[in-house]
Design a protein around this motif. Structure first.
Motif, short mmCIF file in Angstrom:
data_model
loop_
_atom_site.label_atom_id
_atom_site.label_comp_id
_atom_site.label_asym_id
_atom_site.label_seq_id
_atom_site.Cartn_x
_atom_site.Cartn_y
_atom_site.Cartn_z
N PRO A 28 0.14 -1.25 -0.01
CA PRO A 28 -0.08 -0.32 0.32
C PRO A 28 0.96 1.58 -0.17
O PRO A 28 2.23 1.66 0.66
CB PRO A 28 -0.60 0.13 1.32
CG PRO A 28 -1.02 -1.53 2.09
CD PRO A 28 0.39 -2.14 1.39
N ALA A 32 3.87 1.71 2.15
CA ALA A 32 4.11 1.54 3.51
C ALA A 32 4.95 0.05 4.52
O ALA A 32 4.64 -0.17 5.07
CB ALA A 32 1.86 1.33 3.93
N GLY A 72 7.30 -1.01 6.42
CA GLY A 72 8.39 -1.02 7.76
C GLY A 72 9.58 -0.87 8.33
O GLY A 72 10.25 -0.65 6.75
N GLN A 98 12.20 -2.78 7.10
CA GLN A 98 11.93 -3.82 5.21
C GLN A 98 12.39 -3.23 3.79
O GLN A 98 12.33 -2.12 3.57
CB GLN A 98 10.67 -3.66 5.09
CG GLN A 98 10.15 -4.49 6.32
CD GLN A 98 8.17 -4.86 5.45
OE1 GLN A 98 7.37 -3.45 5.84
NE2 GLN A 98 7.47 -6.30 6.05
N PHE A 106 -0.69 -6.10 4.39
CA PHE A 106 0.83 -5.69 3.96
C PHE A 106 1.22 -6.31 5.79
O PHE A 106 1.49 -4.82 6.23
CB PHE A 106 1.34 -4.70 3.41
CG PHE A 106 2.89 -4.92 3.50
CD1 PHE A 106 3.72 -4.89 2.29
CD2 PHE A 106 3.54 -3.72 4.18
CE1 PHE A 106 4.53 -5.09 2.01
CE2 PHE A 106 4.81 -3.74 3.65
CZ PHE A 106 5.29 -4.82 3.03
N CYS A 107 2.21 -6.94 6.31
CA CYS A 107 2.33 -7.34 7.42
C CYS A 107 4.05 -6.36 7.41
O CYS A 107 5.11 -6.20 6.48
CB CYS A 107 3.12 -8.44 7.88
SG CYS A 107 4.30 -8.53 9.05
N ARG A 108 4.24 -5.10 8.13
CA ARG A 108 5.45 -4.33 7.99
C ARG A 108 6.31 -4.66 9.05
O ARG A 108 7.06 -4.34 9.65
CB ARG A 108 4.69 -2.92 8.54
CG ARG A 108 3.41 -2.38 7.71
CD ARG A 108 3.65 -0.97 8.28
NE ARG A 108 4.24 -0.43 7.33
CZ ARG A 108 4.48 1.22 8.58
NH1 ARG A 108 3.63 1.78 9.30
NH2 ARG A 108 5.35 1.88 8.19
N HIS A 109 7.26 -6.19 8.63
CA HIS A 109 7.71 -6.88 10.13
C HIS A 109 8.78 -7.68 9.14
O HIS A 109 7.92 -8.37 8.44
CB HIS A 109 7.09 -7.20 10.86
CG HIS A 109 6.55 -6.27 12.15
ND1 HIS A 109 7.03 -5.58 12.83
CD2 HIS A 109 4.97 -5.69 12.10
CE1 HIS A 109 6.13 -4.39 12.96
NE2 HIS A 109 5.04 -4.75 12.88
#
Lengths: 138, 138, 138
Positions: B103, B110, B112, B115, C41-44
């Motif tokens: 996103p 977005a 992290g 990442q 979306f996983c930010r890790h």
């Protein structure tokens, strides 16, 4: 921009990779868009999706053998309600993809020359699988 | 809402992880959108995509060694038309991702803090890889 | 067509699968769309996403044990800045998904009957995880 959805039914006859490129590209192509994004979502936890080599049957057989080896039947699983191929099916699904998204560019899916879209059936018995398709674009 | 697409070319010099965050974020940022969805699609079956740790080179080296170990060269593969790194490349691609969607929020991907987006080259020789990028939003 | 985004915070108490279907479906359902596409979306890099069996706790336990076995603590890793569960966490994340996209059809996520959405926490200590959600549709 507009969108279209459908449920694609895929009968599987045996464990392994079943190509669905033609069915998927056919539906997407029929929506009359030039640019967009196609999403496939597999509605099962014992079957999955994979984009892989579409030319060499040997590569598909090696892929099937590999996943049978790293997530084998006969492991020490607590969950075996539906037989010895039950839990390995969930593991093989977890290691591959439940969902794919492929851009549509100039009216065609942006697949590489050697890429095919596959439903990966992880159970031994035939099943009717359903894949939700979503296309948006212009 | 509008959309944009491009083909990003990524030369790879060796087997392993090559960061592409800057190229991808640069293109996405250049489309002037505040909110949206970016999709990356790798058009190959012997290279793949991975979002991983962008700070520790050790972590990347461990990742490369891990995939070399669980999908090794020298396995008993039927498919070896292009050499011993051919079939392991397909297996490592199948275990990781052919596609990512990220996103765009407040004009930024977005991701992290830790990442990064990587192209994972699974072949030994240098290649020119192509990733289809699709962005939609406002 | 319109879009909505949010950051979903998910506290995790322990290593393993934590179901987030209700939180995700609740937010998506609250946007008042009938047809669309939801992206998570996983930010890790040490937690990931998985769609899996939502009925059998045994299956979840087997999944957790399986990933603990194929990407074990105590491997010969160079990267262990944050302890023995650091590098295995990255490996398990790489083997599963950083991102999922699920079509919305007739106002509901197109999940299969037995599918739940899980955050897969790969670290031993409790964490606050953030998942970026993006929905577009009508």
């Amino acid at each position: 921009m507009r969108q279209a959805t459908t449920l694609l039914e895929v009968p599987t006859e045996r464990q392994g990779l079943r190509e669905i490129t033609r069915e998927v590209a056919g539906w997407a192509g029929g929506q009359g868009m030039r640019e967009g994004l196609l999403t496939l979502f597999c509605r099962h936890t014992s079957a999955s999706l994979l984009v892989q080599e579409n030319a060499a049957p040997d590569a598909r057989a090696d892929l099937e053998r590999y996943f049978a080896r790293i997530a084998p039947e006969g492991g020490d699983y607590a969950h075996d309600d539906e037989g010895p191929d039950d839990m390995p099916a969930h593991l093989r699904a977890a290691l591959t993809a439940v969902q794919l998204a492929i851009p549509l560019i100039d009216g065609r899916l942006a697949l590489g020359t050697w890429q095919g879209i596959y439903l990966f059936e992880h159970r031994r018995r035939p099943h009717r699988r359903t894949i939700a398709l979503h296309l948006l674009g212009d």
